[in-house]
Design a protein around this motif. Sequence first.
Motif, PDB file in Angstrom:
ATOM      1  N   TYR A 130       0.457   8.894   4.161  1.00 27.68           N
ATOM      2  CA  TYR A 130      -0.967   9.094   4.444  1.00 27.68           C
ATOM      3  C   TYR A 130      -1.759   8.318   3.400  1.00 27.68           C
ATOM      4  CZ  TYR A 130      -5.342  11.446   5.669  1.00 27.68           C
ATOM      5  OH  TYR A 130      -6.623  11.711   6.087  1.00 27.68           O
ATOM      6  N   SER A 131      -2.544   7.335   3.844  1.00 26.75           N
ATOM      7  CA  SER A 131      -3.265   6.469   2.907  1.00 26.75           C
ATOM      8  C   SER A 131      -4.719   6.333   3.319  1.00 26.75           C
ATOM      9  CB  SER A 131      -2.608   5.093   2.835  1.00 26.75           C
ATOM     10  OG  SER A 131      -3.373   4.219   2.029  1.00 26.75           O
ATOM     11  N   THR A 140       0.898   4.065  -6.584  1.00 21.31           N
ATOM     12  CA  THR A 140      -0.067   4.432  -5.554  1.00 21.31           C
ATOM     13  C   THR A 140      -1.017   5.484  -6.119  1.00 21.31           C
ATOM     14  OG1 THR A 140       1.390   6.177  -4.736  1.00 21.31           O
ATOM     15  CG2 THR A 140       1.621   3.982  -3.726  1.00 21.31           C
ATOM     16  N   LYS A 154       3.180   8.563  -5.303  1.00 23.97           N
ATOM     17  CA  LYS A 154       4.278   8.770  -4.369  1.00 23.97           C
ATOM     18  C   LYS A 154       4.230   7.714  -3.273  1.00 23.97           C
ATOM     19  CE  LYS A 154       4.298  13.838  -4.943  1.00 23.97           C
ATOM     20  NZ  LYS A 154       4.264  15.148  -4.227  1.00 23.97           N
ATOM     21  N   ASP A 176       0.824  -1.199   0.000  1.00 26.18           N
ATOM     22  CA  ASP A 176       0.000   0.000   0.000  1.00 26.18           C
ATOM     23  C   ASP A 176       0.864   1.257   0.000  1.00 26.18           C
ATOM     24  OD1 ASP A 176      -2.868   1.232   0.669  1.00 26.18           O
ATOM     25  OD2 ASP A 176      -1.345   2.259   1.876  1.00 26.18           O
ATOM     26  N   MET A 177       1.922   1.248   0.750  1.00 24.67           N
ATOM     27  CA  MET A 177       2.731   2.449   0.929  1.00 24.67           C
ATOM     28  C   MET A 177       3.538   2.794  -0.322  1.00 24.67           C
ATOM     29  SD  MET A 177       5.122   3.115   4.213  1.00 24.67           S
ATOM     30  CE  MET A 177       5.924   4.686   4.553  1.00 24.67           C
ATOM     31  N   SER A 180      -1.422   8.481  -5.340  1.00 26.81           N
ATOM     32  CA  SER A 180      -0.747   9.780  -5.479  1.00 26.81           C
ATOM     33  C   SER A 180       0.475   9.708  -6.381  1.00 26.81           C
ATOM     34  CB  SER A 180      -0.303  10.279  -4.099  1.00 26.81           C
ATOM     35  OG  SER A 180       0.688   9.416  -3.556  1.00 26.81           O
ATOM     36  N   GLU A 232       3.267   6.659   0.136  1.00 25.19           N
ATOM     37  CA  GLU A 232       2.134   7.220   0.862  1.00 25.19           C
ATOM     38  C   GLU A 232       2.274   7.026   2.378  1.00 25.19           C
ATOM     39  OE1 GLU A 232      -1.684   6.325  -0.824  1.00 25.19           O
ATOM     40  OE2 GLU A 232      -1.232   7.705  -2.463  1.00 25.19           O
ATOM     41  N   ARG A 283       4.916   0.201   8.387  1.00 26.55           N
ATOM     42  CA  ARG A 283       4.799   1.492   7.712  1.00 26.55           C
ATOM     43  C   ARG A 283       5.674   2.538   8.387  1.00 26.55           C
ATOM     44  NH1 ARG A 283      -0.634   3.912   7.606  1.00 26.55           N
ATOM     45  NH2 ARG A 283       0.039   4.979   5.709  1.00 26.55           N
ATOM     46  N   HIS A 293       4.035  11.393  -0.050  1.00 27.45           N
ATOM     47  CA  HIS A 293       2.701  11.963   0.145  1.00 27.45           C
ATOM     48  C   HIS A 293       2.325  11.864   1.627  1.00 27.45           C
ATOM     49  CE1 HIS A 293      -1.554  12.828  -0.462  1.00 27.45           C
ATOM     50  NE2 HIS A 293      -1.852  11.703   0.177  1.00 27.45           N
ATOM     51  N   GLY A 294       1.900  12.991   2.207  1.00 25.20           N
ATOM     52  CA  GLY A 294       1.402  12.978   3.574  1.00 25.20           C
ATOM     53  C   GLY A 294       2.410  13.425   4.619  1.00 25.20           C
TER      54      GLY A 294
END
Length: 658
Positions: free
Chosen positions: A523-524, A515, A519, A146-147, A517, A521, A305, A245-246
């Motif tokens: 923040y997801s 992802t 990038k 995910d990240m 974004s 992430e 993460r 991102h985030g």
Amino acid sequence: MARTTLRTACTMNCYGGCPIDVDVEDGRIVEVRGSAYFPEAQQKLCLKGLSYPQLLNSPERLKTPYIRKDGVLTPASWDEAMDLIVKRLTELRGEYGPETVMLYKGSGNLGGSTANLGMNFWYCFGGYTGRSGGLCDAAQETAINDMFGSSDYGSIAEIADAKLIILWGKNPVHTNLHSMRYIHDAIDKGAKLVVIDPRVSESSDRATLHITPKGGTDGLVAAGLIKFILARGLEDRDFIDKHVHGMPEYEEYLQSLTIGSIVRETGVRLTEFSKLCDLIAETPDFALIQGKGLQRYSNGGQTCRAIAAVAAVCGIIGKRGAGFHASTFMENPPKWPFFPPKPRDHIRETVPVAAVPLEIPKLDPPVKALWVERANPMVSAPGTNDMQRFIESLEFVVVPEAFMTETAKLADVVLPVAMFMERADLFYTYGQNYLQYRQKIVEPPEGCRSEPDIFRELAARFGFDEKYFPKNDVEILRACLAESPYALTLEDLEVAPAKLTSYRDIAWGDLKFNTPSGKIELYSEGLAARWGCDPLPKYVPPLIPKGSFQLITPHAINRINSQFVQNFWLDDAGDDALHMNRADAARLHIKTGDTVRIYNELGEMALPVKVGERVREGAVTVFSGLANLNRLMAPIVTDIGDGASFHTAAVEIERVIL
């Protein structure tokens, strides 16, 4: 008969995927050696690999089926066993539907056609009940995918060029021999090693710095480290701006954490954070290697993460001799051209594997039968007490196995199976991205059958379409390669393994992240929606129950989970003692050599004790794979990925007076 040498590959559930040269004499394996088939393996085998002649030729191997009669497992013929399986599965499917059979698949032996021919059978059967997640690395794989948009390993050979290596929650001396050799190569050239682990592991001996946080607090250690990095201006702002991102939201979260609370919660001293930052300042392009032990807590996904965030904030991604190393399965595995239509309406795979014994009995239609494949959940899954009650409550249990394991002992039918050198397959693993040909080396012992042959016969007895169950294993592999975008033949793989087109020596070397974004992430929202967690890698304390000592069960050097326990050749190489800190032992008047009772409300066991400084105060360690050890654990699911939180356990210790 003259001795001949053939080449195959070790297909156990391991990072290595080691190529093996096998000497055969009179139809028996007599010696094995590391092969020069691919360079990363360095022609080396671990102790477990070197023991294969003893394991495959073990007198303990099953060579006849067993059927439970009047409560006792009794030798039977193959016809008797197969007749009973067809009869009981047909009856139960007719009464409850195909979902009444639970397929409990493990990964004790990796390989394509073994797994896929079995799936063909269950698709033709009309469906089954499975499980979600996994016992090994589900939290880590889900979090990292995910990240970063993918899991991307890169070559372990890159580690040899690193100037600073942070080994976080990983003990490659026991679990990844080849990467440890590259770590030694780097140290020999002047690199420094940092190890972060609740125990002073066997991989720590040459470490410049060893940090021993409380188990399950690694995510907070990572957050604390990033606070120090930001305070000292060691972050890579250009990389963050372009590829992360985030970060503003994450920095706001970090401001809510005080250094004092981090130190108290994790047990990591200020001086240790400071020393690690000094090393990062000295070598800003470092290699961060994340293991799997730290994700086997209730907060394991967010922990992974948070540690990956260290790599993102420091901008080490995609750099030679640096980078973030986790693990990955091959992105483009061989295609399987024989699948029948998938009966999607009759497949249930929603129960996390750790929760199987508690949640499967609640399903409707009910599960009444169990097929256990390449797994030994009575030893390898947490919550052994619940698992035993679940298995014993079922009407029919089948276990194909090479040995009479703790799970096989509870079965109604046990089928003796061929082992990995006794049948051909294609093979890939998660520590490197080579595709290998695992050649058949010898015939299985008389009375044993391969799992594909078992499913072929069952399919014929059920009257399933034979086109989904091809007879010749080697021709199956040729068809798989022909359907795959490799332009490879088996003859090519006999000469050398294949690095596939998706392979990159440097993980995320192109700095492209699949992802939303584009990038990395931090923040997801997608992860938060799927798993009900915070979109940021925020620290949540692990759900460790009350108890005087946290129980941590790292991997042993002489077994893989419950595998190899039947190989007595390895007994002297292992360590089945409970390890305890010297200060804790003194308080309880315990010394090395004493026998101690380890217990909680779930169970108890007795072990010899070793006292020293290998484990931090307040924790004890026992190497995993011992029968009854997992009775001390509740079946708790990780926060992300439906993984198993083995280390979320606490025990009491008392000396046994003999």
